[in-house]
Write a protein that holds these residues in place. Structure first.
Motif, PDB file in Angstrom:
ATOM      1  N   ASP A 147       0.829  -1.218   0.000  1.00  0.00           N
ATOM      2  CA  ASP A 147       0.000   0.000   0.000  1.00  0.00           C
ATOM      3  C   ASP A 147       0.856   1.256   0.000  1.00  0.00           C
ATOM      4  O   ASP A 147       0.417   2.325  -0.409  1.00  0.00           O
ATOM      5  N   ASN A 206      -4.519   0.871  -1.165  1.00  0.00           N
ATOM      6  CA  ASN A 206      -5.879   0.345  -0.914  1.00  0.00           C
ATOM      7  C   ASN A 206      -6.692   0.072  -2.184  1.00  0.00           C
ATOM      8  O   ASN A 206      -7.911   0.076  -2.149  1.00  0.00           O
ATOM      9  N   HIS A 257      -8.896   0.326   4.349  1.00  0.00           N
ATOM     10  CA  HIS A 257      -7.786  -0.123   5.180  1.00  0.00           C
ATOM     11  C   HIS A 257      -7.596  -1.642   5.051  1.00  0.00           C
ATOM     12  O   HIS A 257      -8.563  -2.377   4.845  1.00  0.00           O
ATOM     13  N   ARG A 307     -10.305  -4.719   4.356  1.00  0.00           N
ATOM     14  CA  ARG A 307     -10.271  -5.586   3.187  1.00  0.00           C
ATOM     15  C   ARG A 307     -10.296  -7.057   3.598  1.00  0.00           C
ATOM     16  O   ARG A 307     -10.957  -7.880   2.985  1.00  0.00           O
TER      17      ARG A 307
END
Ligand SMILES: Cc1cc2nc3c(=O)[nH]c(=O)nc-3n(C[C@H](O)[C@H](O)[C@H](O)COP(=O)(O)OP(=O)(O)OC[C@H]3O[C@@H](n4cnc5c(N)ncnc54)[C@H](O)[C@@H]3O)c2cc1C
Length: 444
Positions: free
Chosen positions: A253, A261, A423, A427
């Motif tokens: 990320d 994300n 975040h 997920r």
């Protein structure tokens, strides 16, 4: 913070698998000296190597590939080896509703080109044990066979795919038996390979055409520098104006704000048996060298390997911890015995997992950033990237050289970045919910 347990991201060692045990993969050096390059590719899987190969061979642009782990560490070195469709999880019907028939046809034409491209690359001297002349999707319940047959008709009529349907009797004669075989949809021209031998072959082609690959060289910082970029690895830095992000399910990320994300990595797991005897194969009526998956929402995929071992794969849990992986291996072993009862007690010699990559719109993502035209990306193969990622690498190479300063002419389902997904914890929880939902909706 990553989505899964740290073990899923340990690039300091090879990823053990049956493929790793049966391929010779020459190591590549770390990036050890500061330098500049026309193009830097982050990620040394099929996407990254194909991009570097086609840049060098077709466009005479030399690229440097930076791979975080050893060569073949990512999903490209540990997948099921199905060279097939589809890299979208969105159904063709839903794709037509979203993008129209013409763009959906373009998407599927690109997918078929991907299969042809892998075959063409093998013909350049990559020995990756190709097997079979089709892939099959088996109806796991009698109740789903009519819908599978209708889906074949739809794919042939609307999209021009070389698909065909075999009823249970016909597929038993050429394919296999077992408790979950009620007819099958075939895709002519798809096939199976040794995925790591294919990756090693791609890497050799990349080297032959003058591009460089550095293993054990994770990009740990990415900064802007007078119209270009500086990418930092633990050993050295590299300057460039053009970057390709080819990190798929392993995309950190933190690599660049544009990709934070946007990916939903999911774990897929595989077990491989000891070599089966002729009598054991006959006991389940196994006759085909073609790779097979089934119609379960959370599907199983399986194939007989050239040395008589059986590969059986499926969903791989939601944490990625070693304890969970042991439970998933036990579950896959039990399910193998339920689908093919004569193999209930066959020894399992290899078990491993890896990350596939989903997106929030259920189609892959290819393109360049609107506000940073030097940054290109290709990811989100939904567990079917052998052909599609190879195709995408070639397509990105062409876009870099031939479509500078104008939009890349891609099939609509592939265009641009997918939506943000939240975040990592969200997920992971979201994926659990999706699995539960799919499980509840499984046709009985
Ligand atoms: C268990 C399993 C079974 C599968 N079975 C099939 C199948 O049968 N058929 C099929 O078509 N597809 C299958 N897939 C999916 C397929 O393997 C992938 O779609 C494909 O390999 C993706 O290729 P890629 O190059 O985009 O990504 P990857 O091969 O995952 O490569 C991405 C690379 O990026 C590197 N990276 C990440 N961060 C950095 C960084 N900061 N710096 C440098 N490098 C970085 C990683 O180390 C990794 O090697 C399977 C996947 C798994 C895990």
């Amino acid at each position: 913070m990553a989505v899964y347990h740290p073990d899923a991201y340990r690039t300091d060692r090879k990823a053990p698998s049956y493929w790793e045990a049966t391929a010779v993969v020459p190591p590549a050096p770390r990036l050890a000296a500061d330098q500049a390059a026309d193009v830097v590719v982050i990620g040394g899987g099929y996407t990254g190597l194909s991009a570097a190969l086609h840049l060098a061979r077709d466009h005479h642009v030399s690229a440097v590939v930076l791979e975080a782990g050893p060569i073949g560490w990512g999903a490209s070195g540990r997948n099921g080896g199905f060279v097939s469709l589809s890299s979208a999880k969105l159904s063709a019907e839903a794709m037509i509703a979203r993008h129209g028939e013409a763009e959906t046809r373009r998407f599927y034409a690109a997918e078929m080109e991907g299969i042809d491209l892998v075959r063409a690359l093998l013909a350049e001297g990559i020995d990756a044990d190709p097997q079979g002349d089709a892939t099959y999707e088996v109806a796991h319940r009698a109740s789903v066979a009519p819908a599978l047959r209708a889906s074949v008709d739809f794919h042939v009529r609307k999209l021009g795919l070389p698909a065909f349907f075999m009823d249970r009797h016909a597929f038993t004669k050429m394919g296999h038996g077992g408790t979950e075989q009620f007819g099958a949809a075939g895709l002519r021209g798809a096939f199976g390979i040794h995925p790591l031998k294919y990756l090693a072959g791609l890497r050799a082609l990349v080297a032959r055409h003058g591009a460089k690959v550095h293993a054990d060289s994770p990009v740990i910082a990415w900064t802007r520098d007078s119209g270009g970029y500086i990418l930092t690895t633990p050993g050295a830095t590299i300057r460039t104006r053009t970057v390709v992000v080819a990190t798929n399910g392993y995309t950190p990320d933190t690599i660049h704000r544009a990709f934070a994300n946007r990916t939903l990595p999911a774990i897929s797991s595989i077990i491989v048996t000891r070599p089966l005897t002729e009598a054991e194969l006959a006991a389940v009526g196994w006759r085909t060298a073609c790779p097979v998956s089934n119609t379960r929402n959370l599907l199983f995929y399986y194939r007989l390997l050239p040395d008589g071992r059986f590969l059986f794969g499926g969903r791989g849990g939601t944490s990625g911890s070693p304890a969970e992986q042991a439970r998933v291996t036990a579950w896959l072993t039990r399910r193998l015995g339920e689908v093919f009862p004569p193999w209930k007690d066959v020894e399992i010699d290899h078990a491993w997992n890896g990350l596939v990559c989903l997106t929030g719109r259920l189609t892959p993502a290819l393109g360049r950033l609107d506000d940073e035209p030097g940054v290109h990306y290709a990811f989100g193969w939904h567990g079917n990237g052998v052909a599609a990622a190879t195709w995408a690498g070639r397509r990105i190479a062409r876009a870099i050289v031939e479509e500078k300063g104008r939009p890349i002419d891609l099939p609509a389902p592939l265009r641009g970045l997918p939506p943000h997904l939240g975040h990592p914890l969200i997920r992971r929880v979201g994926l659990k919910a999706v699995y539960a939902w799919y499980g509840l909706r499984e046709p009985q």
